[in-house]
Scaffold this motif. Structure first.
Motif, PDB file in Angstrom:
ATOM      1  N   GLY A   1       0.795  -1.231   0.000  1.00  0.00           N
ATOM      2  CA  GLY A   1       0.000   0.000   0.000  1.00  0.00           C
ATOM      3  C   GLY A   1       0.825   1.276   0.000  1.00  0.00           C
ATOM      4  O   GLY A   1       0.291   2.353  -0.227  1.00  0.00           O
TER       5      GLY A   1
ATOM      6  N   ASP B   1     -11.404   8.776 -12.330  1.00  0.00           N
ATOM      7  CA  ASP B   1     -10.656   7.929 -11.388  1.00  0.00           C
ATOM      8  C   ASP B   1     -10.522   6.513 -11.939  1.00  0.00           C
ATOM      9  O   ASP B   1     -11.530   5.858 -12.216  1.00  0.00           O
TER      10      ASP B   1
ATOM     11  N   ASP C   1      -8.391   4.377 -10.236  1.00  0.00           N
ATOM     12  CA  ASP C   1      -7.817   3.648  -9.097  1.00  0.00           C
ATOM     13  C   ASP C   1      -8.875   3.037  -8.170  1.00  0.00           C
ATOM     14  O   ASP C   1      -8.528   2.335  -7.227  1.00  0.00           O
TER      15      ASP C   1
ATOM     16  N   ASP D   1     -10.419   4.645  -6.054  1.00  0.00           N
ATOM     17  CA  ASP D   1      -9.994   5.218  -4.770  1.00  0.00           C
ATOM     18  C   ASP D   1     -10.017   6.750  -4.905  1.00  0.00           C
ATOM     19  O   ASP D   1      -8.993   7.420  -4.722  1.00  0.00           O
TER      20      ASP D   1
ATOM     21  N   ARG E   1      -8.395   9.361  -2.329  1.00  0.00           N
ATOM     22  CA  ARG E   1      -6.926   9.432  -2.333  1.00  0.00           C
ATOM     23  C   ARG E   1      -6.397  10.093  -3.596  1.00  0.00           C
ATOM     24  O   ARG E   1      -5.504  10.950  -3.545  1.00  0.00           O
TER      25      ARG E   1
ATOM     26  N   SER F   1     -15.983   9.415 -10.469  1.00  0.00           N
ATOM     27  CA  SER F   1     -15.766   8.010 -10.109  1.00  0.00           C
ATOM     28  C   SER F   1     -16.896   7.171 -10.731  1.00  0.00           C
ATOM     29  O   SER F   1     -17.827   7.713 -11.300  1.00  0.00           O
TER      30      SER F   1
ATOM     31  N   SER G   1     -14.081   2.897 -12.788  1.00  0.00           N
ATOM     32  CA  SER G   1     -12.839   2.155 -12.558  1.00  0.00           C
ATOM     33  C   SER G   1     -13.068   0.648 -12.495  1.00  0.00           C
ATOM     34  O   SER G   1     -12.102  -0.112 -12.469  1.00  0.00           O
TER      35      SER G   1
ATOM     36  N   ALA H   1     -11.713  -2.671  -9.266  1.00  0.00           N
ATOM     37  CA  ALA H   1     -10.406  -2.318  -8.692  1.00  0.00           C
ATOM     38  C   ALA H   1      -9.499  -1.795  -9.786  1.00  0.00           C
ATOM     39  O   ALA H   1      -9.752  -1.986 -10.985  1.00  0.00           O
ATOM     40  N   TYR H   2      -8.409  -1.161  -9.366  1.00  0.00           N
ATOM     41  CA  TYR H   2      -7.365  -0.732 -10.300  1.00  0.00           C
ATOM     42  C   TYR H   2      -6.839  -1.944 -11.072  1.00  0.00           C
ATOM     43  O   TYR H   2      -6.580  -3.002 -10.472  1.00  0.00           O
TER      44      TYR H   2
END
Ligand SMILES: Cc1ncc(COP(=O)(O)O)c(C=O)c1O
Length: 344
Positions: free
Chosen positions: A141, A228, A230, A232, A235, A264, A267, A270-271
């Protein structure tokens, strides 16, 4: 517009580069995709069409970031990323061109994909071709900690390492990337259009920072909308805000982070995992415009633009610019997933 652009270009030119990219990259209309979607006129900024290394947004960032590495007489670029990182491949390319070594942490476990293709083809084989040394590193991470640790290890061995942060994202990377907007401002002016929005993928945040900063400085009536990739968004946005603010300070210009926009929902889970909307975007772009997008960044970014068009964000006759930030080599690493998704 011209005086804003001239002012911004003059400030950017105070930051020297190593001359990695042939600029400007082309801006082209995408008439068949625009017609198919029935919304605005979509233009594509081909930042994948730099003359080396299958192209991509990191070369534009590295162009100024690496000036310091050369000036300081460093002998090894140290960076990190997942096996299919486009960033790593472009760091390895830059090292080859500048006559430096590249030492790359390859983060295992961030993307859950054990396929032989993902682990061995696409970007990772190119890293080896460019002569980089790869250091498999379990993902915990922390994006930059292991890169700095590897740099210290190499320093203790007598090397002169230069740390290139994850995604080449920092204040200088963002500043350097904002040059893409200066080019778009000049190119859209020449084409006689004023884009309603400029769209790009956002992952480690430096690209979004550069795009947002450049748009506020050169095209104040245009929206900078990033997507986005990611999964996420909080972040990604926090990092982008930080880099944009720091880059604005370096350039000594005003910047309002409140105008930054990150969408968002495109994505996937997940990435690095393809979503159905990614495959749709990649397929439309390939079949209607002959342009290859990648499954991790640009496929998701175009899916975001398609989603915004379908939600009625833009009117027919308006113009939007989609920045192709590169990534084509990763497409081959996902061949099994893409073949499955496209099989009748
Ligand atoms: C092809 C491509 N597009 C977009 C991005 C996102 O850029 P950033 O990491 O600066 O957000 C990346 C990052 O690796 C990339 O490789």
């Amino acid at each position: 517009m011209t005086s804003l652009l001239d002012n911004f270009t003059a400030r950017l030119s105070k930051f020297p580069s190593v001359g990695l990219v042939d600029v400007p990259t082309p801006l082209r209309p995408m008439p068949r995709l625009s017609e198919h979607l029935g919304g605005p006129n979509i233009w594509i900024k081909r930042d994948d069409a730099t003359h080396i290394s299958s192209g991509g947004n990191k070369l534009r960032k590295l162009d100024r970031v690496l000036y310091t590495a050369v000036e300081q007489g460093c002998d090894t670029l140290v960076s990190g990323g997942v096996p299919q990182s486009n960033s790593q491949r472009q760091v390895a390319t830059a090292a080859a061109i500048l006559g430096l070594d590249a030492a790359l942490c390859v983060f295992t476990g961030r993307v859950e994909n054990d396929s032989v293709l993902y682990q061995n083809s696409g970007n990772i084989v190119l890293n080896t071709l460019f002569g980089a040394t790869l250091y498999p590193t379990p993902w915990a991470g922390d994006r930059n900690g292991p890169i700095k640790a590897l740099a210290e290890k190499l320093r203790a061995q007598g090397r002169k390492p230069f740390v290139v942060p994850y995604g080449v994202s920092n204040a200088m990377g963002a500043l350097s990337y904002s040059s893409v907007i200066a080019e778009i401002a000049a190119q859209t002016d020449e084409a006689g259009i004023m884009p309603k929005a400029i769209i790009a993928a956002s992952g480690s945040g430096g690209t979004q920072a550069g795009v947002s900063l450049g748009v506020q400085a050169c095209l104040p009536d245009t929206a900078a909308i990033c997507i986005d990739v990611d999964a996420d968004a909080a972040r990604v946005m926090a990092d982008a805000v930080q880099y944009a603010g720091e880059a604005a300070t370096l350039l000594d210009i005003d910047f309002d982070p409140g105008q930054m926009r990150l969408e968002s929902g495109y994505s996937g889970e997940a990435y690095g995992i393809i979503a159905p909307s990614t495959v749709e975007a990649m397929t439309l772009c390939a079949r209607l415009e002959g342009v290859i997008l990648d499954p991790v960044y640009t496929g998701k970014a175009l899916a975001g633009l398609i989603g915004l068009i379908r939600a009625g964000e833009f009117a027919r006759g308006e113009d939007v610019v989609f920045i192709h930030t590169g990534g084509a080599p990763a497409t081959f690493a996902y061949a099994d997933v893409i073949n499955d998704a496209l099989s009748p």
